[in-house]
Scaffold this active site. Structure first.
Site, mmCIF file in Angstrom:
data_model
loop_
_atom_site.group_PDB
_atom_site.id
_atom_site.type_symbol
_atom_site.label_atom_id
_atom_site.label_comp_id
_atom_site.label_asym_id
_atom_site.label_seq_id
_atom_site.Cartn_x
_atom_site.Cartn_y
_atom_site.Cartn_z
ATOM 1 N N ASN A 152 -8.550 71.716 33.487
ATOM 2 C CA ASN A 152 -7.349 72.101 34.237
ATOM 3 C C ASN A 152 -7.604 73.153 35.314
ATOM 4 O O ASN A 152 -6.942 73.156 36.344
ATOM 5 C CB ASN A 152 -6.239 72.545 33.274
ATOM 6 C CG ASN A 152 -6.645 73.708 32.418
ATOM 7 O OD1 ASN A 152 -7.832 74.017 32.285
ATOM 8 N ND2 ASN A 152 -5.669 74.360 31.820
ATOM 9 N N SER A 228 -9.713 72.602 23.583
ATOM 10 C CA SER A 228 -8.695 72.433 22.549
ATOM 11 C C SER A 228 -9.124 73.105 21.240
ATOM 12 O O SER A 228 -10.307 73.419 21.048
ATOM 13 C CB SER A 228 -8.477 70.945 22.301
ATOM 14 O OG SER A 228 -9.683 70.378 21.837
ATOM 15 N N GLU A 249 -11.434 80.175 24.075
ATOM 16 C CA GLU A 249 -10.135 80.149 24.762
ATOM 17 C C GLU A 249 -9.528 78.790 24.477
ATOM 18 O O GLU A 249 -9.902 77.799 25.111
ATOM 19 C CB GLU A 249 -10.335 80.350 26.270
ATOM 20 C CG GLU A 249 -10.819 81.729 26.664
ATOM 21 C CD GLU A 249 -9.784 82.806 26.440
ATOM 22 O OE1 GLU A 249 -8.615 82.479 26.150
ATOM 23 O OE2 GLU A 249 -10.144 83.985 26.543
ATOM 24 N N CYS A 283 -2.893 76.161 29.440
ATOM 25 C CA CYS A 283 -2.999 76.496 28.010
ATOM 26 C C CYS A 283 -1.944 77.491 27.560
ATOM 27 O O CYS A 283 -1.442 77.415 26.445
ATOM 28 C CB CYS A 283 -4.374 77.060 27.732
ATOM 29 S SG CYS A 283 -4.798 78.413 28.841
ATOM 30 N N GLU A 380 0.633 70.961 20.626
ATOM 31 C CA GLU A 380 0.392 71.175 22.058
ATOM 32 C C GLU A 380 0.387 69.813 22.771
ATOM 33 O O GLU A 380 -0.345 68.912 22.378
ATOM 34 C CB GLU A 380 -0.960 71.861 22.270
ATOM 35 C CG GLU A 380 -1.215 72.174 23.731
ATOM 36 C CD GLU A 380 -2.599 72.754 23.998
ATOM 37 O OE1 GLU A 380 -3.582 72.206 23.489
ATOM 38 O OE2 GLU A 380 -2.680 73.747 24.737
ATOM 39 N N GLY A 453 -7.683 81.411 19.641
ATOM 40 C CA GLY A 453 -8.941 81.902 20.193
ATOM 41 C C GLY A 453 -9.518 83.142 19.583
ATOM 42 O O GLY A 453 -8.913 83.808 18.736
ATOM 43 N N GLU A 457 -11.134 87.155 27.836
ATOM 44 C CA GLU A 457 -11.720 87.021 29.162
ATOM 45 C C GLU A 457 -11.041 88.022 30.088
ATOM 46 O O GLU A 457 -9.983 88.557 29.777
ATOM 47 C CB GLU A 457 -11.525 85.583 29.684
ATOM 48 C CG GLU A 457 -12.286 84.588 28.818
ATOM 49 C CD GLU A 457 -12.566 83.248 29.473
ATOM 50 O OE1 GLU A 457 -11.611 82.591 29.901
ATOM 51 O OE2 GLU A 457 -13.745 82.859 29.540
HETATM 52 P P1 NDP Z 1 -11.456 69.593 25.140
HETATM 53 O O1 NDP Z 1 -11.472 70.457 23.938
HETATM 54 O O2 NDP Z 1 -11.354 68.133 24.970
HETATM 55 O O3 NDP Z 1 -12.805 69.827 25.988
HETATM 56 C C1 NDP Z 1 -13.209 71.110 26.432
HETATM 57 C C2 NDP Z 1 -14.677 71.070 26.821
HETATM 58 O O4 NDP Z 1 -15.476 70.954 25.644
HETATM 59 C C3 NDP Z 1 -15.043 69.867 27.701
HETATM 60 O O5 NDP Z 1 -16.036 70.262 28.629
HETATM 61 C C4 NDP Z 1 -15.599 68.890 26.687
HETATM 62 O O6 NDP Z 1 -16.434 67.931 27.275
HETATM 63 C C5 NDP Z 1 -16.361 69.838 25.758
HETATM 64 N N1 NDP Z 1 -16.612 69.344 24.413
HETATM 65 C C6 NDP Z 1 -15.947 68.390 23.709
HETATM 66 N N2 NDP Z 1 -16.476 68.255 22.469
HETATM 67 C C7 NDP Z 1 -17.499 69.132 22.368
HETATM 68 C C8 NDP Z 1 -18.420 69.493 21.330
HETATM 69 N N3 NDP Z 1 -18.390 68.914 20.136
HETATM 70 N N4 NDP Z 1 -19.327 70.451 21.583
HETATM 71 C C9 NDP Z 1 -19.365 71.088 22.777
HETATM 72 N N5 NDP Z 1 -18.519 70.797 23.801
HETATM 73 C C10 NDP Z 1 -17.588 69.848 23.605
HETATM 74 O O7 NDP Z 1 -10.321 70.175 26.081
HETATM 75 P P2 NDP Z 1 -9.770 69.583 27.443
HETATM 76 O O8 NDP Z 1 -10.871 69.526 28.448
HETATM 77 O O9 NDP Z 1 -8.982 68.347 27.163
HETATM 78 O O10 NDP Z 1 -8.786 70.760 27.889
HETATM 79 C C11 NDP Z 1 -7.515 70.910 27.367
HETATM 80 C C12 NDP Z 1 -7.502 71.950 26.267
HETATM 81 O O11 NDP Z 1 -8.073 73.168 26.740
HETATM 82 C C13 NDP Z 1 -6.092 72.294 25.807
HETATM 83 O O12 NDP Z 1 -6.047 72.385 24.410
HETATM 84 C C14 NDP Z 1 -5.859 73.649 26.434
HETATM 85 O O13 NDP Z 1 -4.913 74.431 25.763
HETATM 86 C C15 NDP Z 1 -7.217 74.259 26.404
HETATM 87 N N6 NDP Z 1 -7.317 75.323 27.393
HETATM 88 C C16 NDP Z 1 -7.370 76.620 26.976
HETATM 89 C C17 NDP Z 1 -7.384 77.654 27.890
HETATM 90 C C18 NDP Z 1 -7.470 79.077 27.449
HETATM 91 O O14 NDP Z 1 -7.911 79.890 28.245
HETATM 92 N N7 NDP Z 1 -7.063 79.439 26.253
HETATM 93 C C19 NDP Z 1 -7.312 77.387 29.340
HETATM 94 C C20 NDP Z 1 -7.328 75.981 29.664
HETATM 95 C C21 NDP Z 1 -7.296 74.995 28.721
HETATM 96 P P3 NDP Z 1 -15.801 66.586 27.912
HETATM 97 O O15 NDP Z 1 -14.366 66.809 28.196
HETATM 98 O O16 NDP Z 1 -16.587 66.406 29.131
HETATM 99 O O17 NDP Z 1 -15.990 65.533 26.884
#
Ligand code: NDP
Length: 483
Positions: A152, A228, A249, A283, A380, A453, A457
């Protein structure tokens, strides 16, 4: 504008390709068409990135903080000079309106590099007097940090993670989300142009499996994930097996509480910003909007009226203030939740449908009469779906707001200063706002509690999560022992 990057990865100060990696198509969310193609990192690429980060770390840490900071600040200046170009790229990658990306993405990244660049020269330990003897602490880097980003805020996440890490003398391997891989490469390019030594900031592309292999590598000392809760649990467990440092996060389902004495227009602005900015893909969004029953009807009527005025369309048109969602998958998730909300008895007062045009457009959606146990109030959604819940009693609304596994953010709108602080003080959330929502300047800590979390940050607090203290006791007298 050229969207296709020179190569998929940026390692050791240059673009690197390995066509043997699985191809990944980059889709423009506003029309569903491919705009670029990259390759997922192979084992060889991951190895090259980690080796480069390892080789660069000692020399980078040996520079003075002021020298490191100067490079970060120069990179911040370059980001600002290229803000328009970077914002257009971010819009292609994420679908977010240019009106947003021009002010919230590269600029927020530049703020982070400027802030931590400024701080770098003052990162020290302390002197601790102990009578005749004394001790001192040395603030040391952790070593190699891995950053893993969500889709995002790809530019912002790359900067929010790398700036404090690099300021403290660490090196980083960053893996963007496979959905939005383009902007982190630009940040790596800009760091290099600003004079960052080779190998200090590296970008590798790929799916979660690439992230998982980085997290599991014994050379890695720290993992910072934005993603997530489900991914957070996996990454945290993997890092824990080697006692690595983590920043997590993660997701949220944050409460936004609007009392009957609030300035209604301001409260509606908070609810709109906290639910429909970035098409709801934020998020910290205040997706559970608790509205005092005395003002509920007035609040909803005016909210709907203002939501109708959203300018939905081409995200590259600077007048557009509501764009598509990032992907077909994410849109389908929102669609499923809306169906669930209707099925469980919530009242759909606005939106709820896919917009009939190419791309991943979904209407800004408002539910009222939402009950605490409904799926749309508990999980969520990460889309433009606002849930309005009624309340009458302050104590009860606090209990209801806290009845969730999440604890990322919370907001209160009221003109009663005492009540504002009393309520915020009892809410279980890491990032809170009074008479505002979702403002996250670099000077203030950002992060969650409960499953939302670990760590913080931004601000000086981030330094604690990218450095460690060595303690040195200095005996000025004689050493004594028991026999
Ligand atoms: P995901 O959890 O699906 O993915 C986050 C990242 O982790 C991606 O780069 C993903 O790769 C990678 N990933 C997935 N599985 C693994 C693993 N087993 N080991 C290591 N890395 C892995 O989240 P989204 O990208 O769908 O983002 C949305 C989520 O992020 C929401 O839940 C949102 O709330 C949260 N978020 C939190 C924020 C915060 O600051 N608290 C800010 C922004 C978002 P890939 O996608 O390439 O498969």
């Amino acid at each position: 504008m050229e969207k296709q990057p020179t190569a998929s990865h940026f390692i050791n100060g240059q673009y690197v390709e390995d066509p043997a990696g699985d191809p990944i198509d980059i889709i423009y969310p506003a029309n569903g068409q491919p705009i670029a193609k990259i390759h997922s990192a192979t084992k060889r690429i991951v190895e090259f990135a980690l080796e480069s980060a390892a080789n660069a770390q000692a020399q980078w840490a040996a520079m003075t903080g002021t020298e490191r900071g100067r490079i970060l600040r120069k990179a911040a200046d370059i980001i600002r000079e290229r803000n328009h170009e970077l914002s257009v790229l971010e819009t292609y990658d994420t679908g977010k309106p240019l009106q947003e990306t021009l002010v919230a993405d590269a600029t927020s990244g530049a703020d982070s590099l400027e802030y931590f660049g400024g701080l770098a020269g003052s990162l020290t330990g302390e002197h601790i007097p102990l009578g005749e003897s004394w001790a001192y602490t040395i603030r040391e880097p952790l070593g190699i940090c891995v950053g893993i980003g969500a889709w995002n805020y790809p530019t912002q996440i790359a900067c929010w993670k790398s700036a404090p890490a690099l300021a403290c003398g660490n090196t980083m391997v960053f893996k963007p989300s496979e959905t939005t891989p383009l902007s982190a490469l630009k940040i790596a390019e800009i760091y290099t142009e600003a004079g960052l030594p080779r190998g200090v900031f590296n970008v590798v592309q790929g799916l979660g499996s690439v992230g998982a292999s980085l997290v599991a590598d014994p050379r890695v000392d720290k993992v910072s994930l934005t993603g997530s809760v489900l991914t957070g649990k996996k990454v945290y467990a993997s890092a824990a097996s080697q006692i690595k440092h983590v920043t997590m996060e993660l997701g949220g389902k944050s409460p936004l509480i609007i009392f009957n004495d609030a300035n209604i227009e301001d409260a509606i602005s908070g609810a709109i910003l906290g639910n429909f900015y970035a098409s709801g893909q934020v998020c910290s969004n205040g997706t559970r909007v608790f509205v005092h029953s005395a003002i509920k009807e007035k609040f909803i009527a005016r909210l709907v009226e203002r939501t109708k005025s959203a300018i939905i369309g081409d995200p590259l048109d600077e007048n557009t203030n509501y764009g598509p969602m990032v992907s077909e998958d994410q849109l389908l998730i929102a669609e499923r939740y809306v169906a669930k909300g209707i099925q469980e008895g919530a009242k759909l007062v606005y939106g709820g449908k896919r917009i009939d045009q190419p791309g991943f457009y979904f209407e800004p959606t408002i539910f009222s009469d939402v009950k605490d146990d409904m799926t749309i109030a508990r999980e969520e959604i990460f889309g433009p779906v606002m849930c309005i819940l009624d309340f009458d009693d302050e104590k009860q609304v606090i209990e209801r707001a806290n009845a969730t596994e999440f604890g990322l953010s919370a907001g209160v709108f009221t003109n009663d200063i005492t009540r504002a602080h009393r309520v915020i003080g009892q809410l279980q959330a890491g990032s809170c706002w009074i008479n505002a929502y979702n403002l996250t300047p670099v000077e203030i800590p950002f992060g969650g509690v409960k499953t939302s979390g670990v760590g913080r940050e931004n601000s000086k607090a981030a330094i604690e999560h990218y450095s460690q203290l060595k303690t040195v006791y200095v005996e000025m007298g004689h050493m004594e022992s028991q026999f």
